[in-house]
Scaffold this motif. Structure first.
Motif, PDB file in Angstrom:
ATOM      1  N   ASN A   1     -43.152 -18.707 -35.863  1.00  0.00           N
ATOM      2  CA  ASN A   1     -41.984 -18.963 -34.934  1.00  0.00           C
ATOM      3  C   ASN A   1     -41.404 -18.554 -35.716  1.00  0.00           C
ATOM      4  N   VAL A   2     -40.018 -18.094 -35.258  1.00  0.00           N
ATOM      5  CA  VAL A   2     -39.014 -17.125 -36.825  1.00  0.00           C
ATOM      6  C   VAL A   2     -37.747 -18.900 -37.378  1.00  0.00           C
ATOM      7  N   MET A   3     -37.446 -19.557 -36.549  1.00  0.00           N
ATOM      8  CA  MET A   3     -37.382 -21.246 -36.771  1.00  0.00           C
ATOM      9  C   MET A   3     -37.994 -21.598 -36.308  1.00  0.00           C
ATOM     10  N   GLY A   4     -38.367 -22.515 -37.831  1.00  0.00           N
ATOM     11  CA  GLY A   4     -40.095 -23.629 -36.583  1.00  0.00           C
ATOM     12  C   GLY A   4     -39.601 -24.782 -36.142  1.00  0.00           C
ATOM     13  N   GLU A   5     -39.848 -25.377 -35.373  1.00  0.00           N
ATOM     14  CA  GLU A   5     -39.825 -26.232 -33.975  1.00  0.00           C
ATOM     15  C   GLU A   5     -40.136 -28.154 -34.608  1.00  0.00           C
ATOM     16  N   VAL A   6     -39.489 -28.749 -34.059  1.00  0.00           N
ATOM     17  CA  VAL A   6     -39.544 -29.839 -34.456  1.00  0.00           C
ATOM     18  C   VAL A   6     -40.027 -30.242 -33.034  1.00  0.00           C
TER      19      VAL A   6
END
Length: 442
Positions: free
Chosen positions: A116-121
């Protein structure tokens, strides 16, 4: 080729049982499970938040995964993931953080495993963690950890577990027995019952507060599961360990003479500050009752040092209380401040140097207690379940009352039960044995 997944578990037996269940669910989705030190497409780290060290260790484990495969997808689950998801997702390389309810559906969140380019929460409000997921772990070929309960309604001032795991809730008796039968069918000889507060079993079945069954109902029913030779109760609160349960274990063919009972402090003043649900008198009463009906019982104790407000006098009170008590070993925890707990705002902070000194003193007391307990068992004829590892030419095992023993390595002994006589304590503190006969009990 199936995608490969590897797991690393921090913390308690409960985490190990949940890791195993999550791993089995991913295997059903077509993944192959490999060791954490192997190259995998996805690494899943099951986190713990009980101590500061567990928090710090997370970054090291992420780096370890990246070393094996820099392109791997990295997911964090567990208690720390629920409490501080933003801290975990900020760690370089972490792609996904799942909270208390989401972790059991990890396959729904991983897609094609591209980074992921941006981590997911994905993390719920902890009030939403009001349903129960049963699980069990087979740590080696000899014993399994069976989860029977989750969450906690207690408000101990040092503890984050209610924030990380939600309200107390239990598995149905039917499902516990089904899981126990599945374990037995895999040739496992011993089950360790685990949960956050297992004495509270029967409360909050599937999120409601009806008391369908009690802990005593549970142990009575497990006694009759075919194929399991030993059942061991893990940690149980002193106020929830009833005489009826102790009496049942005393006459049971399968529940072993071993209790682990959290104390936390031998000072009533500190127990009140901790908001524990008992005082030292009750604890003494529980130990006396156990020893009265099960004289050779092993009793383990959890204790916290350095809690805010713990003076030298309070610590000595705890030390002397434990010294005089007929117990077998200690698990010593050095207090560490946790965010969003009452204790973190209390006055009377104990300097870390003093916390560490007190911890060393209690660990030394634990060594003496364990040795005294082992000495009291020398010459006794007991039953040993042998484990599966060759450690420097020896195979190790535990008696029913948790004395660690060893004998020269013999692969035929792995996962078998034998009658032995305890001979002497070796230099490494482990007891040597003689076989009473060559027959295998199971």
């Amino acid at each position: 080729m199936n995608k490969k997944v590897a797991f690393y578990t921090l913390g308690c037996k409960l985490n190990f049982s949940e890791t195993s269940t999550i791993a089995r669910s991913l295997v059903k989705e077509g993944f192959d499970r490999v060791g954490f030190d192997e190259k995998a497409d996805m690494y899943v780290i099951n986190t713990c938040s009980v101590t500061e060290n567990a928090d710090k260790k997370f970054k090291t484990i992420v780096k370890q995964a990246q070393k094996s495969n820099p392109q791997a997808f990295i997911a964090a689950i567990g208690c720390y993931a629920q409490l501080k998801p933003e801290e975990l997702i900020a760690v370089d390389g972490v792609d996904l953080v799942l909270g208390a309810t989401e972790k059991f559906n990890i396959a729904d969140y991983v897609n094609d495993l591209s980074k992921n380019v941006m981590g997911e929460v994905h993390s719920c409000e902890i009030q939403e963690a009001d349903f129960y997921v049963g699980s069990y772990a087979i740590g080696d070929r000899t014993r399994a950890f069976l989860k029977v309960q989750d969450g906690c309604d207690y408000k101990c001032t040092y503890c984050t577990i209610p924030l990380a795991r939600g309200i107390s809730r239990s598995d149905s008796l039917e499902n516990v027995l089904k899981n126990a039968q599945e374990i037995a069918e895999q040739g496992i000889k011993e089950i360790v019952l685990t949960g956050v507060n297992i004495g509270d079993y029967g409360k909050g079945e599937f999120g409601n507060k009806r008391h369908e069954h009690t802990f005593l109902d549970l142990v009575r029913a497990l006694e009759y599961v075919d194929g399991i030779h030993r059942l061991r109760i893990s940690s149980i609160e002193p106020n929830l360990l009833k005489n009826e349960t102790i009496d049942f274990v005393a006459q049971s063919d399968r529940f072993v003479p071993h209790f682990h009972i959290p104390l936390q402090s031998g000072s009533d003043a500190l127990l009140k500050l901790m908001k524990r649900r008992y005082l030292t008198d009750l604890y003494v009463d529980r130990v006396k009752k156990i020893k009265e009906v099960i004289p050779n019982c092993c009793i383990g104790v959890d204790v916290i040092v350095g809690f805010p407000g713990e003076t030298d006098a309070h610590f000595l009170e705890t030390y002397n209380f434990l010294k005089d008590l007929d117990i077998s070993y200690l698990h010593v925890f050095t207090y560490s401040e946790r965010d969003n707990t009452e204790a973190a705002t209390m006055e009377g902070v104990v300097p870390k140097k003093i916390r560490n000194k007190r911890s060393k003193m209690l660990r030394a007391l634990s060594v003496k207690k364990r040795r005294a307990f082992y000495e009291s068992q020398l010459g006794a004829e007991l039953e040993v379940l042998f484990e599966g590892e060759n450690k420097e030419g020896y195979i190790h095992g535990f008696t029913e009352n948790y004395v660690k023993v060893k004998t020269p390595w013999n692969p035929e002994l792995v996962n078998t039960l034998h009658n032995v006589r305890l001979k002497e304590i070796a230099e490494d503190g482990i007891v040597t044995i003689g076989f009473v006969n060559a027959e295998v009990i199971a």
